[in-house]
Write a protein that holds these residues in place. Structure first.
Motif, PDB file in Angstrom:
ATOM      1  N   ASP A  43      -2.055 -11.314   9.016  1.00 30.28           N
ATOM      2  CA  ASP A  43      -2.079 -11.069   7.273  1.00 30.28           C
ATOM      3  C   ASP A  43      -2.983 -12.021   6.986  1.00 30.28           C
ATOM      4  N   SER A  80       0.246 -13.756  -2.931  1.00 33.61           N
ATOM      5  CA  SER A  80       0.429 -12.985  -1.486  1.00 33.61           C
ATOM      6  C   SER A  80       1.977 -12.520  -1.170  1.00 33.61           C
ATOM      7  N   THR A 134       1.493  -5.634   6.354  1.00 35.43           N
ATOM      8  CA  THR A 134       0.537  -6.326   5.964  1.00 35.43           C
ATOM      9  C   THR A 134      -0.091  -7.105   7.011  1.00 35.43           C
ATOM     10  N   ASP A 176      -2.313 -10.724   0.352  1.00 34.75           N
ATOM     11  CA  ASP A 176      -2.747  -9.344  -0.526  1.00 34.75           C
ATOM     12  C   ASP A 176      -2.571 -10.064  -2.001  1.00 34.75           C
ATOM     13  N   ARG A 213      -1.405  -4.019  11.465  1.00 34.63           N
ATOM     14  CA  ARG A 213      -2.038  -4.201   9.993  1.00 34.63           C
ATOM     15  C   ARG A 213      -2.608  -2.957   9.584  1.00 34.63           C
TER      16      ARG A 213
END
Length: 452
Positions: A183, A201, A146, A186, A235
């Motif tokens: 990052d 995340s 990530t 997410d 990433r």
């Protein structure tokens, strides 16, 4: 090099005609990676595919997105068009550009105690024994994940990386591919990517990176398996996961291969893939990994957290990959870990029960969405076991820079020790032993190599 290099000029012209994807009669298209036996077959295959379209769409070409560095052309087609393309002369494979998931983590409360997985007499990997000879000096590990967040554990540990997420919406950074592998989080809101409720995340790439190279001597802090090695953060996972095509390009790039529009770099020693895609190893992934290995880069992958055979999950099931299962705190196979003949070796992944002290502690960020501040957290999963093996490979390459990728696998297998707990379904050769493996590498480095 042009992203259309190798394609017949007539086909390039056709693919460039449309600036929007062709929409099938049901209004849906998907992205596919098409592999041709020879670029010349692309002309016939494109013409054949166009014949299945509705009258309003006939004559329009397939929408060509770009060439995949591992081989193959990324196009957007309806499912009917993909079937026709797959049956066309000279087409080796048509793979959906599927979404890839992280190999999986179990999140528990962040409670700092100690890194039992490094040195426990029963189930630790014996990293301190290996450190008598090397701490990874000169080795480079690429973590394809990530991305990475700023953390004191990484001061001086990171080399320039890259963000391979081509979709700006998925990247959450306002653009597509760029030289910033940070990052962006997410997290999922309800409805995002099929989520029923909010999930924060994970900062997964930061956790994995800490397991590999967290620097020694800082307080408070942890130490990585190879604390004097360096990491190239790459990433490939963003909102809703990642794309197969982006991952394949990243594998090629990290191993020193050429990717259109991306500045090149020297091959890293080992690539860590703590991610998974259900199913067989497709041609795109297989080619990317084969190219990496041909350039001397070892590839380590998490076996997955599905409690199924590891042979059913990619990239752990791809030829030449070191596939890693997870052990619980008692030394037996973790309940979530994949297993079976597809596993090469095992490493501690945590139990995923209780308060977290039986899981794997490493670096993350405290933010639930965006970044807030660096902290430590316990996770459990094969995602945590794989970077321990990648870190050990860095130690091996530091001890013997000339060791080959096949020899790396052989040493990991030959020097693994018997499992300290039960694994009736198969956990590979056993628990990795960093001390014994590094010692064996040093001993064998003085022996004549084949062809020398």
């Amino acid at each position: 090099m042009s992203k259309y290099s190798g394609l017949p000029h007539a086909v390039v012209a056709l693919w460039l005609v449309v600036s929007m994807p062709v929409v099938a009669s049901d209004g849906t298209t998907k992205r596919y990676i098409v592999h041709f036996a020879d670029p010349a077959f692309a002309t016939t295959a494109t013409a054949t595919t166009a014949a299945v379209r509705t009258p309003s769409q006939r004559g329009l070409p397939a929408w060509h997105l770009r060439r995949v560095a591992a081989g193959g052309e990324l196009v957007e087609l309806s499912s009917a068009e993909a079937e026709v393309m797959a049956a066309s002369q000279g087409v080796l494979a048509v793979e959906e550009d599927r979404m890839i998931d992280l190999a999986g983590i179990g999140i528990v409360d962040p409670l700092w105690r100690r890194q039992w997985y490094m040195h426990d007499a029963k189930v630790g990997i014996e990293a301190p024994v290996a450190w008598r000879d090397t701490r990874g000096e000169g080795s480079v590990v690429a973590v394809l994940d990530t991305g990475v967040t700023p953390h004191p554990e990484f001061d001086g540990q990171l080399l320039p990386g890259f963000d391979f997420i081509a979709d700006a919406h998925a990247a959450r950074d306002g653009d597509g591919r760029d030289a910033d592998p940070t990052d962006e989080g997410d997290w999922k809101d309800p409805g995002d990517c099929g989520a029923k409720q909010f999930s924060p995340s994970s900062w997964h790439g930061t956790h994995v990176t800490g397991i590999v190279v967290a620097r020694a001597g800082n307080t408070p802090g942890i130490v990585g398996v190879a604390p004097l090695a360096k990491v190239v953060p790459v990433r490939v996972m963003g909102r809703c996961g990642g794309r197969l095509s982006d991952l394949a390009d990243a594998i090629v790039w990290a191993s020193g291969g050429e990717v259109a529009g991306v500045p090149g770099r020297a091959p890293v020693d080992v690539i860590n893939l703590s991610l998974r895609l259900p199913g067989a190893c497709g041609m795109t992934m297989e080619r990317a990994i084969a190219q990496a290995r041909s350039r001397g880069t070892a590839v380590v992958a998490a076996a997955g957290n599905d409690s199924i055979k590891a042979s059913a999950v990619s990239p752990a099931n791809c030829p030449g990959v070191v596939s890693v299962a997870a052990l619980a705190r008692d030394g037996g196979m973790a309940s979530y870990s994949n297993y079976g003949d597809g596993v090469t070796v095992a490493a501690p992944g945590g139990t995923l029960w209780g308060m977290g002290v039986d899981d794997i502690l490493s670096s993350v960020d405290a933010g639930e969405r965006g970044r807030q501040r660096p902290v430590f957290k316990y996770y459990a999963g094969t995602s945590m076991a794989a970077p321990q093996v990648a870190g050990l490979v860095a130690l091996m390459r530091s001890a013997d820079p000339l060791i080959g990728v096949d020899e790396i696998t052989a040493q990991l297998v030959d020097n693994a020790r018997p499992l300290p707990g039960p694994c009736p379904k198969g956990c590979g050769a056993g628990l990795i032993d960093a001390g014994a493996t590094v010692s064996a590498v040093i001993e064998d480095s003085v022996l004549p190599r084949p062809g020398s």
